[in-house]
Structures are given as C-alpha cells and as structure tokens.
Design a protein around this motif. Structure first.
Motif, mmCIF file in Angstrom:
data_model
loop_
_atom_site.group_PDB
_atom_site.id
_atom_site.type_symbol
_atom_site.label_atom_id
_atom_site.label_comp_id
_atom_site.label_asym_id
_atom_site.label_seq_id
_atom_site.Cartn_x
_atom_site.Cartn_y
_atom_site.Cartn_z
ATOM 1 N N ARG A 11 41.578 106.237 36.431
ATOM 2 C CA ARG A 11 41.756 107.515 37.131
ATOM 3 C C ARG A 11 43.234 107.728 37.427
ATOM 4 N N GLU A 12 43.889 106.703 37.923
ATOM 5 C CA GLU A 12 45.315 106.789 38.234
ATOM 6 C C GLU A 12 46.131 107.076 36.967
ATOM 7 N N GLU A 13 45.774 106.440 35.875
ATOM 8 C CA GLU A 13 46.439 106.677 34.593
ATOM 9 C C GLU A 13 46.269 108.135 34.164
ATOM 10 N N MET A 14 45.065 108.670 34.322
ATOM 11 C CA MET A 14 44.812 110.066 33.967
ATOM 12 C C MET A 14 45.650 110.999 34.829
ATOM 13 N N VAL A 15 45.712 110.719 36.129
ATOM 14 C CA VAL A 15 46.468 111.569 37.049
ATOM 15 C C VAL A 15 47.957 111.542 36.689
ATOM 16 N N LYS A 16 48.497 110.358 36.449
ATOM 17 C CA LYS A 16 49.920 110.251 36.116
ATOM 18 C C LYS A 16 50.233 110.952 34.795
ATOM 19 N N TYR A 17 49.391 110.775 33.812
ATOM 20 C CA TYR A 17 49.626 111.427 32.527
ATOM 21 C C TYR A 17 49.523 112.950 32.683
ATOM 22 N N ALA A 18 48.507 113.395 33.399
ATOM 23 C CA ALA A 18 48.332 114.837 33.618
ATOM 24 C C ALA A 18 49.517 115.397 34.404
ATOM 25 N N PHE A 19 49.970 114.666 35.396
ATOM 26 C CA PHE A 19 51.124 115.097 36.181
ATOM 27 C C PHE A 19 52.329 115.309 35.271
ATOM 28 N N ARG A 50 33.845 113.977 29.045
ATOM 29 C CA ARG A 50 32.824 113.582 30.029
ATOM 30 C C ARG A 50 33.446 112.737 31.145
ATOM 31 N N THR A 51 34.288 111.777 30.761
ATOM 32 C CA THR A 51 34.935 110.907 31.746
ATOM 33 C C THR A 51 35.869 111.719 32.635
ATOM 34 N N LEU A 52 36.629 112.611 32.019
ATOM 35 C CA LEU A 52 37.547 113.441 32.793
ATOM 36 C C LEU A 52 36.781 114.268 33.825
ATOM 37 N N TYR A 53 35.699 114.906 33.387
ATOM 38 C CA TYR A 53 34.922 115.736 34.310
ATOM 39 C C TYR A 53 34.167 114.892 35.337
ATOM 40 N N LYS A 54 33.826 113.671 34.967
ATOM 41 C CA LYS A 54 33.167 112.763 35.922
ATOM 42 C C LYS A 54 34.123 112.425 37.074
ATOM 43 N N HIS A 55 35.379 112.219 36.751
ATOM 44 C CA HIS A 55 36.362 111.864 37.777
ATOM 45 C C HIS A 55 36.850 113.061 38.582
ATOM 46 N N PHE A 56 36.987 114.220 37.940
ATOM 47 C CA PHE A 56 37.657 115.348 38.586
ATOM 48 C C PHE A 56 36.824 116.615 38.708
ATOM 49 N N GLY A 57 35.719 116.693 37.986
ATOM 50 C CA GLY A 57 34.838 117.856 38.084
ATOM 51 C C GLY A 57 35.265 119.051 37.249
ATOM 52 N N SER A 58 36.571 119.272 37.142
ATOM 53 C CA SER A 58 37.093 120.427 36.403
ATOM 54 C C SER A 58 38.595 120.242 36.199
ATOM 55 N N LYS A 59 39.180 121.148 35.446
ATOM 56 C CA LYS A 59 40.634 121.114 35.279
ATOM 57 C C LYS A 59 41.304 121.326 36.637
ATOM 58 N N GLU A 60 40.753 122.220 37.448
ATOM 59 C CA GLU A 60 41.317 122.468 38.771
ATOM 60 C C GLU A 60 41.244 121.213 39.638
ATOM 61 N N GLY A 61 40.173 120.443 39.496
ATOM 62 C CA GLY A 61 40.060 119.173 40.217
ATOM 63 C C GLY A 61 41.138 118.193 39.792
ATOM 64 N N LEU A 62 41.436 118.177 38.498
ATOM 65 C CA LEU A 62 42.513 117.331 37.987
ATOM 66 C C LEU A 62 43.859 117.811 38.527
ATOM 67 N N ILE A 63 44.062 119.102 38.559
ATOM 68 C CA ILE A 63 45.306 119.653 39.098
ATOM 69 C C ILE A 63 45.453 119.283 40.573
ATOM 70 N N LEU A 64 44.367 119.399 41.328
ATOM 71 C CA LEU A 64 44.415 119.001 42.745
ATOM 72 C C LEU A 64 44.788 117.527 42.891
ATOM 73 N N ALA A 65 44.263 116.687 42.018
ATOM 74 C CA ALA A 65 44.589 115.255 42.063
ATOM 75 C C ALA A 65 46.071 115.028 41.755
ATOM 76 N N THR A 66 46.621 115.807 40.816
ATOM 77 C CA THR A 66 48.043 115.644 40.500
ATOM 78 C C THR A 66 48.928 116.153 41.638
ATOM 79 N N ILE A 67 48.491 117.201 42.306
ATOM 80 C CA ILE A 67 49.242 117.705 43.459
ATOM 81 C C ILE A 67 49.233 116.661 44.573
ATOM 82 N N GLU A 68 48.081 116.065 44.815
ATOM 83 C CA GLU A 68 47.978 115.016 45.840
ATOM 84 C C GLU A 68 48.876 113.833 45.491
ATOM 85 N N TYR A 69 48.877 113.445 44.238
ATOM 86 C CA TYR A 69 49.748 112.363 43.760
ATOM 87 C C TYR A 69 51.216 112.717 44.037
#
Length: 192
Positions: free
Chosen positions: A14-22, A47-66
């Motif tokens: 999850r952390e790897e995904m967030v850092k790469y997305a960031f 599937r894994t991405l959506y399992k961790h973040f729910g959506s692209k917006e969820g991934l964006i929120l995770a990168t903002i938090e990071y």
C-alpha cells in the motif's frame, strides 16, 4: 505469526502504491494520470488498487495524506532550526527556495490537487484545506511568539505571499519570486 507478516507485506505494498502514485501525480497531474499508469508502475492489479483505496479519489486522498505527513515534518523541522520568531516565519520562504532550487518546480502537491478538483470532489478539497490550515496554524503560533499585533491577519498576508510565490515559481521554474516574497514578508513582520 503469518497474519502479522501478511499484514506487514500488505502495508508495504500500500505504501509503495501511495509513493508511486504521489510521484506520478506530482509529475503529470491528477486528471492526466490514470489508474492504469499507477497499476503499471507498481505491478498491481486494478482489483488490488480498488481494494486498498476504493477509487482513484481514494488513492488521491491517500497521496495527499502522505504529503501532509512528510511535508509537515519537513517544514516544522526546517523552521525550528531558527530561534528568533520572526526569522522562523521567514524560514518558510527559505524552505521553498531550497525546494525549487532542488528541482521541485511543479508547485505544491496540495495546491495542485485543490485546483484540479475544485467543485468536483469535496473530500479532496477538504483534505487540501486541512493541510493549508495546519500550515497557517503553525505560522500563527510562531507569529504570536514574536508578540506581533494582528497575528491572524499577518499570517494570512504571509500565506498569500507564500502561496503566490509557489505559483509563480512553478511558472518561472526558479526561486527569484520566492526571494521577493520573503522580502515582502519581512516588511510585514517589522510593522508593529
């Protein structure tokens, strides 16, 4: 014992995904970066991405938090190297100068997110606003330590200079505007 290592592995992924997305969002922008790009860069499935973040917006929120966590620590440590309150406030401009000169000229990650998602995703906007409020509160505490009157108004003026310098340095790709903004902030801090 297996569950703990599985949880740890999932957390690392999850952390790897967030850092790469960031990194990808910062370089290319949010709308220009699709979920497929993040999947390719991290080797994960949709599937894994959506399992961790729910959506692209969820991934964006995770990168903002990071970003909020590591940037808050960087800025706080940076300005706290100075002891005099007014110089502490002005160090935020020195921090920005160093970042721009180090090649971080795509602006502020949170400001970029706010701009791209204004009136489109309230969760993203709120998260961005919380980051800005945290920075403003940090500066307000320092200004109060300097015993300057009208601390709240002064901080807003300094924030305007700081945010304007971020935007201008993004356009010019250099730190000259940040230095000018720092000079203006110094004048604001000298008026009693």
């Amino acid at each position: 014992m297996v569950k703990k290592s599985e949880t740890s592995a999932k957390s690392l992924k999850r952390e790897e995904m967030v850092k790469y997305a960031f990194d990808t969002f910062y370089k290319n922008g949010f709308h220009a970066t699709g979920v497929d790009t993040v999947m390719e860069g991290t080797g994960i499935s949709k599937r894994t991405l959506y399992k961790h973040f729910g959506s692209k917006e969820g991934l964006i929120l995770a990168t903002i938090e990071y970003y909020k966590i590591f940037m808050r620590e960087l800025i706080t440590n940076y300005i706290n190297q100075e002891k005099k309150p007014i110089e502490k406030v002005l160090r935020i401009f020195d921090f920005l100068i160093e970042r721009v000169e180090a090649g971080y000229s795509n602006g502020c990650f949170v400001m970029n997110a706010k701009t791209e998602y204004v009136n489109k995703a309230s969760d993203i906007e709120t998260s961005c606003d919380n980051y800005t409020a945290g920075l403003q509160n940090l500066l307000e505490t320092v200004i109060k330590d300097a015993n300057l009157p009208n601390a709240k108004e002064r901080v807003i003026q300094i924030m305007i200079l700081f945010e304007g310098a971020i935007i201008r340095s993004k356009v010019t790709k250099n730190a000259d505007t940040v230095r000018i903004a720092k000079d203006a902030a110094r004048i604001l801090c000298q008026h009693k």
